[in-house]
Design a protein around this motif. Structure first.
Motif, PDB file in Angstrom:
ATOM      1  N   GLY A  78      11.860  72.353  16.253  1.00 29.25           N
ATOM      2  CA  GLY A  78      12.563  71.445  17.136  1.00 29.25           C
ATOM      3  C   GLY A  78      13.939  71.895  17.565  1.00 29.25           C
ATOM      4  O   GLY A  78      14.632  71.156  18.269  1.00 29.25           O
ATOM      5  N   GLY A  79      14.342  73.122  17.211  1.00 27.39           N
ATOM      6  CA  GLY A  79      15.694  73.536  17.547  1.00 27.39           C
ATOM      7  C   GLY A  79      15.802  74.689  18.512  1.00 27.39           C
ATOM      8  O   GLY A  79      16.820  74.854  19.162  1.00 27.39           O
ATOM      9  N   LEU A  80      14.763  75.501  18.606  1.00 28.42           N
ATOM     10  CA  LEU A  80      14.823  76.662  19.469  1.00 28.42           C
ATOM     11  C   LEU A  80      14.038  76.398  20.752  1.00 28.42           C
ATOM     12  O   LEU A  80      12.875  76.015  20.699  1.00 28.42           O
ATOM     13  CB  LEU A  80      14.237  77.895  18.758  1.00 28.42           C
ATOM     14  CG  LEU A  80      14.944  78.283  17.449  1.00 28.42           C
ATOM     15  CD1 LEU A  80      14.222  79.453  16.798  1.00 28.42           C
ATOM     16  CD2 LEU A  80      16.400  78.629  17.711  1.00 28.42           C
ATOM     17  N   PRO A  81      14.659  76.590  21.920  1.00 33.53           N
ATOM     18  CA  PRO A  81      13.940  76.338  23.178  1.00 33.53           C
ATOM     19  C   PRO A  81      12.875  77.390  23.438  1.00 33.53           C
ATOM     20  O   PRO A  81      12.996  78.538  23.031  1.00 33.53           O
ATOM     21  CB  PRO A  81      15.052  76.403  24.233  1.00 33.53           C
ATOM     22  CG  PRO A  81      16.073  77.308  23.621  1.00 33.53           C
ATOM     23  CD  PRO A  81      16.040  77.038  22.146  1.00 33.53           C
ATOM     24  N   ARG A  82      11.804  76.990  24.095  1.00 35.63           N
ATOM     25  CA  ARG A  82      10.775  77.936  24.496  1.00 35.63           C
ATOM     26  C   ARG A  82      11.260  78.717  25.715  1.00 35.63           C
ATOM     27  O   ARG A  82      11.980  78.186  26.562  1.00 35.63           O
ATOM     28  CB  ARG A  82       9.469  77.216  24.827  1.00 35.63           C
ATOM     29  CG  ARG A  82       8.817  76.565  23.621  1.00 35.63           C
ATOM     30  CD  ARG A  82       7.447  75.984  23.957  1.00 35.63           C
ATOM     31  NE  ARG A  82       7.519  75.038  25.054  1.00 35.63           N
ATOM     32  CZ  ARG A  82       6.842  75.171  26.199  1.00 35.63           C
ATOM     33  NH1 ARG A  82       6.071  76.221  26.389  1.00 35.63           N
ATOM     34  NH2 ARG A  82       6.948  74.249  27.141  1.00 35.63           N
ATOM     35  N   VAL A  83      10.874  79.963  25.801  1.00 33.49           N
ATOM     36  CA  VAL A  83      11.233  80.808  26.953  1.00 33.49           C
ATOM     37  C   VAL A  83       9.948  81.224  27.646  1.00 33.49           C
ATOM     38  O   VAL A  83       9.052  81.803  27.023  1.00 33.49           O
ATOM     39  CB  VAL A  83      12.022  82.055  26.503  1.00 33.49           C
ATOM     40  CG1 VAL A  83      12.332  82.941  27.713  1.00 33.49           C
ATOM     41  CG2 VAL A  83      13.306  81.648  25.797  1.00 33.49           C
ATOM     42  N   VAL A  84       9.814  80.899  28.924  1.00 32.59           N
ATOM     43  CA  VAL A  84       8.635  81.260  29.702  1.00 32.59           C
ATOM     44  C   VAL A  84       9.084  82.031  30.940  1.00 32.59           C
ATOM     45  O   VAL A  84      10.228  81.911  31.389  1.00 32.59           O
ATOM     46  CB  VAL A  84       7.833  80.001  30.124  1.00 32.59           C
ATOM     47  CG1 VAL A  84       7.320  79.273  28.910  1.00 32.59           C
ATOM     48  CG2 VAL A  84       8.684  79.077  30.976  1.00 32.59           C
ATOM     49  N   GLU A  85       8.197  82.842  31.469  1.00 31.15           N
ATOM     50  CA  GLU A  85       8.475  83.614  32.675  1.00 31.15           C
ATOM     51  C   GLU A  85       7.601  83.119  33.819  1.00 31.15           C
ATOM     52  O   GLU A  85       6.457  82.700  33.595  1.00 31.15           O
ATOM     53  CB  GLU A  85       8.222  85.099  32.426  1.00 31.15           C
ATOM     54  CG  GLU A  85       9.162  85.720  31.406  1.00 31.15           C
ATOM     55  CD  GLU A  85       8.917  87.212  31.237  1.00 31.15           C
ATOM     56  OE1 GLU A  85       7.932  87.715  31.833  1.00 31.15           O
ATOM     57  OE2 GLU A  85       9.694  87.860  30.531  1.00 31.15           O
ATOM     58  N   VAL A  86       8.118  83.157  35.024  1.00 29.60           N
ATOM     59  CA  VAL A  86       7.356  82.780  36.213  1.00 29.60           C
ATOM     60  C   VAL A  86       7.525  83.865  37.264  1.00 29.60           C
ATOM     61  O   VAL A  86       8.535  84.580  37.292  1.00 29.60           O
ATOM     62  CB  VAL A  86       7.834  81.417  36.782  1.00 29.60           C
ATOM     63  CG1 VAL A  86       7.555  80.304  35.798  1.00 29.60           C
ATOM     64  CG2 VAL A  86       9.311  81.460  37.140  1.00 29.60           C
ATOM     65  N   GLN A  87       6.526  83.992  38.094  1.00 23.81           N
ATOM     66  CA  GLN A  87       6.613  84.920  39.222  1.00 23.81           C
ATOM     67  C   GLN A  87       7.451  84.271  40.322  1.00 23.81           C
ATOM     68  O   GLN A  87       7.221  83.129  40.693  1.00 23.81           O
ATOM     69  CB  GLN A  87       5.210  85.247  39.749  1.00 23.81           C
ATOM     70  CG  GLN A  87       4.370  86.105  38.824  1.00 23.81           C
ATOM     71  CD  GLN A  87       4.915  87.511  38.695  1.00 23.81           C
ATOM     72  OE1 GLN A  87       5.583  88.010  39.592  1.00 23.81           O
ATOM     73  NE2 GLN A  87       4.636  88.148  37.562  1.00 23.81           N
ATOM     74  N   VAL A  88       8.432  84.993  40.810  1.00 20.92           N
ATOM     75  CA  VAL A  88       9.308  84.477  41.854  1.00 20.92           C
ATOM     76  C   VAL A  88       9.029  85.213  43.144  1.00 20.92           C
ATOM     77  O   VAL A  88       9.060  86.446  43.204  1.00 20.92           O
ATOM     78  CB  VAL A  88      10.789  84.645  41.460  1.00 20.92           C
ATOM     79  CG1 VAL A  88      11.695  84.098  42.560  1.00 20.92           C
ATOM     80  CG2 VAL A  88      11.070  83.929  40.144  1.00 20.92           C
TER      81      VAL A  88
END
Length: 226
Positions: A200-210
């Motif tokens: 519950g403390g570390l944010p998730r990191v996701v990648e998206v195509q821009v």
């Protein structure tokens, strides 16, 4: 009345003087403090039993002298205790950084893992130990912080480390200590502690195509150059 062995009579006297000072000058007290103050102080026989059970005498004297120890029968059936119950418990009061009493933990030597809180407002026992570890990491480049599984174990150890009462509240503060502070847990407990610290403390990191069309000219030039 003479003090039992291991009890500093000066601390007992200081507690009596402090109580009279509060009554004289009407210092505002929290609801927790009013509830706690209405309970009886431990008789010397109970203090003697604590010391015989392995709690260091100077620690018992310091807690008693500061008015942070009580013995009472409470209702300790759930995670929060209530006054006037069937369960004999040792009560340890918890103060915040300002000195206000915010909680009190009910414990029993025969069931160390079955503790309960009065309000649930305290994140941990031994917050001053965490503060010392934080200072030491800056002064010496690192520190160790002992973590105990339950309040009774923390008390037996002389209140030298911490005992987490609410992981949701304590985890962010412990994470801020950084990697230079080693949290020392009991054998086999390290994996669980790590899971609680990260949950519950570390944010998730996701990648998206821009799409290039959504980028500025400078961003498009930089992407193509790469």
């Amino acid at each position: 009345m003479s003090a039992s062995p291991g009890i500093d009579p000066l601390l007992v006297l200081a507690d009596s003087v402090l109580t009279r000072w509060i009554e004289t000058f009407h210092v505002p007290r929290s609801a927790v403090e009013k509830t706690f103050d209405a309970l009886p102080f431990p008789p010397f026989a109970a203090i003697r039993r604590l010391i015989d059970a392995g709690v260091p005498g100077p620690v018992v004297a310091a807690l008693h002298g500061a008015g942070l120890l009580k013995v009472a029968r409470v209702n300790a059936a759930g995670r929060k205790w209530e006054p006037d119950g069937p369960d004999p418990r040792l009560l340890i009061a918890v103060r915040d950084d300002s000195g206000a009493m915010i909680d009190a933990v009910a414990i029993a030597s025969h069931a160390p893992g079955e503790w309960s809180a009065l309000t649930g407002a305290a994140a941990m026992l031994g917050g001053d130990a965490m503060e010392r570890a934080s200072e030491e990491r800056f002064m010496r480049g690192g520190a160790r912080l002992r973590l105990y599984d339950d309040p009774w174990a923390w008390l037996l150890a002389g209140c030298e480390g911490i005992c987490v009462l609410d992981w949701n509240a304590a985890a962010p503060a412990l994470r801020m200590l950084g990697e230079s502070v080693a949290i020392v847990a009991d054998s086999g407990a390290g994996r669980g502690v790590l899971a609680r610290l990260t949950h519950g403390g570390l944010p998730r990191v996701v990648e998206v195509q821009v799409d290039d069309s959504s980028l500025s000219l400078a961003e498009r030039i930089g992407r193509r150059a790469a």
